[in-house]
Design a protein around this motif. Structure first.
Motif, mmCIF file in Angstrom:
data_model
loop_
_atom_site.group_PDB
_atom_site.id
_atom_site.type_symbol
_atom_site.label_atom_id
_atom_site.label_comp_id
_atom_site.label_asym_id
_atom_site.label_seq_id
_atom_site.Cartn_x
_atom_site.Cartn_y
_atom_site.Cartn_z
ATOM 1 N N GLU A 35 1.690 8.548 5.850
ATOM 2 C CA GLU A 35 1.268 8.761 4.463
ATOM 3 C C GLU A 35 0.515 10.082 4.326
ATOM 4 O O GLU A 35 0.654 10.781 3.325
ATOM 5 N N MET A 36 -0.265 10.437 5.326
ATOM 6 C CA MET A 36 -0.977 11.717 5.283
ATOM 7 C C MET A 36 0.007 12.875 5.350
ATOM 8 O O MET A 36 -0.172 13.883 4.656
ATOM 9 N N GLN A 37 1.037 12.740 6.148
ATOM 10 C CA GLN A 37 2.044 13.804 6.212
ATOM 11 C C GLN A 37 2.730 13.999 4.862
ATOM 12 O O GLN A 37 3.011 15.121 4.465
ATOM 13 N N LYS A 38 2.996 12.903 4.161
ATOM 14 C CA LYS A 38 3.691 12.985 2.871
ATOM 15 C C LYS A 38 2.785 13.439 1.737
ATOM 16 O O LYS A 38 3.226 14.158 0.852
ATOM 17 N N HIS A 39 1.534 13.011 1.749
ATOM 18 C CA HIS A 39 0.701 13.160 0.566
ATOM 19 C C HIS A 39 -0.534 14.040 0.733
ATOM 20 O O HIS A 39 -1.230 14.271 -0.239
ATOM 21 N N TRP A 40 -0.846 14.452 1.924
ATOM 22 C CA TRP A 40 -2.086 15.198 2.128
ATOM 23 C C TRP A 40 -1.913 16.609 1.590
ATOM 24 O O TRP A 40 -1.050 17.364 2.025
ATOM 25 N N ARG A 41 -2.756 16.955 0.664
ATOM 26 C CA ARG A 41 -2.708 18.302 0.085
ATOM 27 C C ARG A 41 -3.884 19.088 0.644
ATOM 28 O O ARG A 41 -5.041 18.781 0.372
ATOM 29 N N LEU B 104 0.824 -1.206 0.000
ATOM 30 C CA LEU B 104 0.000 0.000 0.000
ATOM 31 C C LEU B 104 0.860 1.259 0.000
ATOM 32 O O LEU B 104 0.545 2.240 -0.687
ATOM 33 N N SER B 105 1.944 1.241 0.745
ATOM 34 C CA SER B 105 2.838 2.393 0.787
ATOM 35 C C SER B 105 3.473 2.631 -0.586
ATOM 36 O O SER B 105 3.535 3.772 -1.058
ATOM 37 N N ARG B 106 3.924 1.542 -1.235
ATOM 38 C CA ARG B 106 4.488 1.679 -2.588
ATOM 39 C C ARG B 106 3.434 2.207 -3.555
ATOM 40 O O ARG B 106 3.728 3.036 -4.420
ATOM 41 N N ARG B 107 2.209 1.726 -3.395
ATOM 42 C CA ARG B 107 1.131 2.171 -4.274
ATOM 43 C C ARG B 107 0.861 3.672 -4.087
ATOM 44 O O ARG B 107 0.594 4.389 -5.065
ATOM 45 N N MET B 108 0.925 4.135 -2.848
ATOM 46 C CA MET B 108 0.729 5.570 -2.585
ATOM 47 C C MET B 108 1.803 6.387 -3.299
ATOM 48 O O MET B 108 1.514 7.441 -3.860
ATOM 49 N N GLU B 109 3.051 5.901 -3.289
ATOM 50 C CA GLU B 109 4.163 6.624 -3.905
ATOM 51 C C GLU B 109 4.033 6.695 -5.420
ATOM 52 O O GLU B 109 4.322 7.721 -6.015
ATOM 53 N N ARG B 110 3.597 5.602 -6.028
ATOM 54 C CA ARG B 110 3.590 5.503 -7.490
ATOM 55 C C ARG B 110 2.288 5.946 -8.138
ATOM 56 O O ARG B 110 2.251 6.178 -9.340
#
Length: 142
Positions: A131-137, A24-30
């Motif tokens: 993941e929210m810290q990295k990707h939350w806009r 899931l983490s890899r999927r979030m990145e890609r």
């Protein structure tokens, strides 16, 4: 036998959780999908992992309780597999309603499941936070 079955179930659940979390983490990145789709995939993926882990412990309990020397569960008159899934879910989440009570060595499975569930749920919460810290806009929500 109870200790060995418990340890095998814990190992299975931790490995499953690791693999699902990494995927899931890899999927979030890609992913090029929308923020909404990425986070919903993350949350539903983690929920499915937890459900699989609960079912794994339920299967372990069900199999062990076929052996009379492993104990019993008070509160189930004619146990079906979904009774064990319910009992497993209350243990895994540390909710513990108390309408079903284990007796005998099977208590080791249930006590260990509570600790394992607590750790895996916390792991999921930590992953979601990171993941929210990295990707939350916040400026451009989908």
């Amino acid at each position: 036998m109870v200790v060995l079955a418990t340890l095998l179930t814990v190992v299975l659940c931790v490995l499953l959780h690791y693999e699902v979390s990494m995927a899931l983490s890899r999927r979030m990145e890609r992913s090029t999908r929308s923020q909404r789709q990425r986070f919903l995939t993350l949350i539903f993926g983690l929920l499915l992992a937890h459900i699989a882990e609960i079912w794994a412990f339920a299967a372990t309990m069900s199999l062990l309780l076929e052996i009379s020397s492993t104990g019993d569960v008070i509160g189930i008159t004619a146990p079906g597999f979904l009774d064990f899934v319910y009992l497993s879910a209350t243990n895994f989440t540390t909710l513990g309603y108390g309408d079903m009570v284990p007796t005998g060595p099977i208590r080791f499975v249930m006590g260990t499941e509570a600790l394992t569930g607590f750790v895996l749920i916390t792991w999921s919460a930590s992953l979601t936070f990171l993941e929210m810290q990295k990707h939350w806009r916040t400026n451009h929500p989908d």
